[in-house]
Scaffold this motif. Sequence first.
Motif, PDB file in Angstrom:
ATOM      1  N   ASN A   8       0.817  -1.209   0.000  1.00 16.28           N
ATOM      2  CA  ASN A   8       0.000   0.000   0.000  1.00 16.28           C
ATOM      3  C   ASN A   8       0.853   1.263   0.000  1.00 16.28           C
ATOM      4  O   ASN A   8       2.034   1.233   0.354  1.00 16.28           O
ATOM      5  CB  ASN A   8      -0.987  -0.025   1.181  1.00 16.28           C
ATOM      6  N   ASP A  10       0.526   5.659   0.787  1.00 17.89           N
ATOM      7  CA  ASP A  10      -0.187   6.884   1.142  1.00 17.89           C
ATOM      8  C   ASP A  10      -0.096   7.835  -0.049  1.00 17.89           C
ATOM      9  O   ASP A  10       1.002   8.124  -0.533  1.00 17.89           O
ATOM     10  CB  ASP A  10       0.451   7.528   2.375  1.00 17.89           C
ATOM     11  N   GLU A  13      -1.535  13.299  -1.516  1.00 18.59           N
ATOM     12  CA  GLU A  13      -1.134  14.204  -0.450  1.00 18.59           C
ATOM     13  C   GLU A  13      -0.638  15.559  -0.958  1.00 18.59           C
ATOM     14  O   GLU A  13       0.189  16.204  -0.333  1.00 18.59           O
ATOM     15  CB  GLU A  13      -0.082  13.528   0.431  1.00 18.59           C
ATOM     16  N   ASN A  34      -4.001   4.628   0.117  1.00 15.39           N
ATOM     17  CA  ASN A  34      -4.645   5.316   1.235  1.00 15.39           C
ATOM     18  C   ASN A  34      -4.688   6.786   0.842  1.00 15.39           C
ATOM     19  O   ASN A  34      -3.645   7.433   0.725  1.00 15.39           O
ATOM     20  CB  ASN A  34      -3.835   5.128   2.516  1.00 15.39           C
ATOM     21  N   ALA A  36      -5.458  10.736   1.033  1.00 14.24           N
ATOM     22  CA  ALA A  36      -5.582  11.841   1.987  1.00 14.24           C
ATOM     23  C   ALA A  36      -6.958  12.487   1.874  1.00 14.24           C
ATOM     24  O   ALA A  36      -7.469  12.721   0.769  1.00 14.24           O
ATOM     25  CB  ALA A  36      -4.491  12.877   1.740  1.00 14.24           C
ATOM     26  N   HIS A  64      -7.459   7.898   4.263  1.00 15.52           N
ATOM     27  CA  HIS A  64      -6.262   8.182   5.065  1.00 15.52           C
ATOM     28  C   HIS A  64      -6.594   9.338   5.999  1.00 15.52           C
ATOM     29  O   HIS A  64      -6.447  10.513   5.651  1.00 15.52           O
ATOM     30  CB  HIS A  64      -5.110   8.526   4.132  1.00 15.52           C
ATOM     31  N   ALA A  66      -6.545  11.848   9.334  1.00 15.13           N
ATOM     32  CA  ALA A  66      -5.419  12.501  10.014  1.00 15.13           C
ATOM     33  C   ALA A  66      -5.911  13.548  10.994  1.00 15.13           C
ATOM     34  O   ALA A  66      -7.082  13.933  11.011  1.00 15.13           O
ATOM     35  CB  ALA A  66      -4.503  13.157   8.983  1.00 15.13           C
ATOM     36  N   LYS A 111      -7.165   4.006   7.181  1.00 19.85           N
ATOM     37  CA  LYS A 111      -5.823   4.023   7.765  1.00 19.85           C
ATOM     38  C   LYS A 111      -5.533   5.400   8.342  1.00 19.85           C
ATOM     39  O   LYS A 111      -5.582   6.399   7.624  1.00 19.85           O
ATOM     40  CB  LYS A 111      -4.765   3.679   6.707  1.00 19.85           C
ATOM     41  N   HIS A 113      -3.194   8.485   9.673  1.00 22.26           N
ATOM     42  CA  HIS A 113      -1.953   9.035   9.134  1.00 22.26           C
ATOM     43  C   HIS A 113      -1.100   9.645  10.242  1.00 22.26           C
ATOM     44  O   HIS A 113      -1.620  10.233  11.200  1.00 22.26           O
ATOM     45  CB  HIS A 113      -2.279  10.130   8.107  1.00 22.26           C
ATOM     46  N   TYR A 117      -1.878   8.004  13.558  1.00 19.75           N
ATOM     47  CA  TYR A 117      -1.547   6.576  13.449  1.00 19.75           C
ATOM     48  C   TYR A 117      -0.772   6.117  14.681  1.00 19.75           C
ATOM     49  O   TYR A 117      -1.053   5.050  15.247  1.00 19.75           O
ATOM     50  CB  TYR A 117      -0.716   6.336  12.187  1.00 19.75           C
ATOM     51  N   CYS A 221       3.616  -0.706   3.800  1.00 20.58           N
ATOM     52  CA  CYS A 221       3.383   0.661   3.341  1.00 20.58           C
ATOM     53  C   CYS A 221       4.655   1.297   2.800  1.00 20.58           C
ATOM     54  O   CYS A 221       5.733   1.165   3.369  1.00 20.58           O
ATOM     55  CB  CYS A 221       2.854   1.512   4.500  1.00 20.58           C
ATOM     56  N   HIS A 223       5.812   5.320   1.325  1.00 22.48           N
ATOM     57  CA  HIS A 223       5.353   6.697   1.434  1.00 22.48           C
ATOM     58  C   HIS A 223       5.623   7.477   0.149  1.00 22.48           C
ATOM     59  O   HIS A 223       6.757   7.520  -0.338  1.00 22.48           O
ATOM     60  CB  HIS A 223       6.031   7.390   2.617  1.00 22.48           C
TER      61      HIS A 223
END
Length: 254
Positions: A8, A10, A13, A34, A36, A64, A66, A111, A113, A117, A221, A223
């Motif tokens: 996966n 993120d 973003e 995931n 944002a 995602h 946050a 998930k 962030h 997280y 994951c 990034h």
Amino acid sequence: MSAHIDLNCDIGEGFGRWQMPADAELMELVSTVNIAAGFHAGDPSTLRATVDRAAGHGLDIGAHVALPDLIGFGRRRMDLSPQEAYDISLYQIGAVAGFARAAGTTLTHVKPHGALYMMASADRAVADAIARATAAVDSSLRLFLLDARFADHALGTYGIHIEPEGFPDLAYAPDGQLMLERTKAPRPPEQVADRAVRMVTANVVDASDGSVLPVRTRTLCLHSDAPNAAATARAVLDAFAAHDITVRPLSSLT
């Protein structure tokens, strides 16, 4: 013996005119994204475009969620009550779910962030709030956290399955917690790839002090905000191919 793993990333973003340059390429390399939801990054147009592109690739799509921290990219802790954690999670899950529905697809998971997280992976009250918000939208959604310490509670109370997650491109403290970076530093792609293979085949990861930690995960994951994100993902896939590891989304593994 061959193995399977979900990979996966993120993603989505960016914000306004500022966008993550590797997003389009990463969607060709991973099985799950995931996306944002606007609190640490992302905006309505970026969210729509990212969901549409992910749906076109047939990827598993997650919200995602946050802390409300655009300036700090969601990597600074905040003192939230459980109700506030629930509210911000429900808000963001609903946003991504709405765009997914408009794109003709559905969410598969949630998930947290960054700092949220970390908080949810260590504090049952925060994990409980996010699990409750997840179930309020759809109890079939999975919740990605660092390990399965709250799995029995989340499943028994809300019917939510927690999926333990591994991070080959982040450092682990000796106690097993992640060492969160304010700005994602690039790691050598081959190093990340080697860590990813060991996490899948040996269920271990090296901690910052050189000790070896046990880790069990069905999803890893990467990034997108790392400067070398696409090169790292390609190195991981090459290493997986060399070790007969197949990348498949979690929705196809259960």
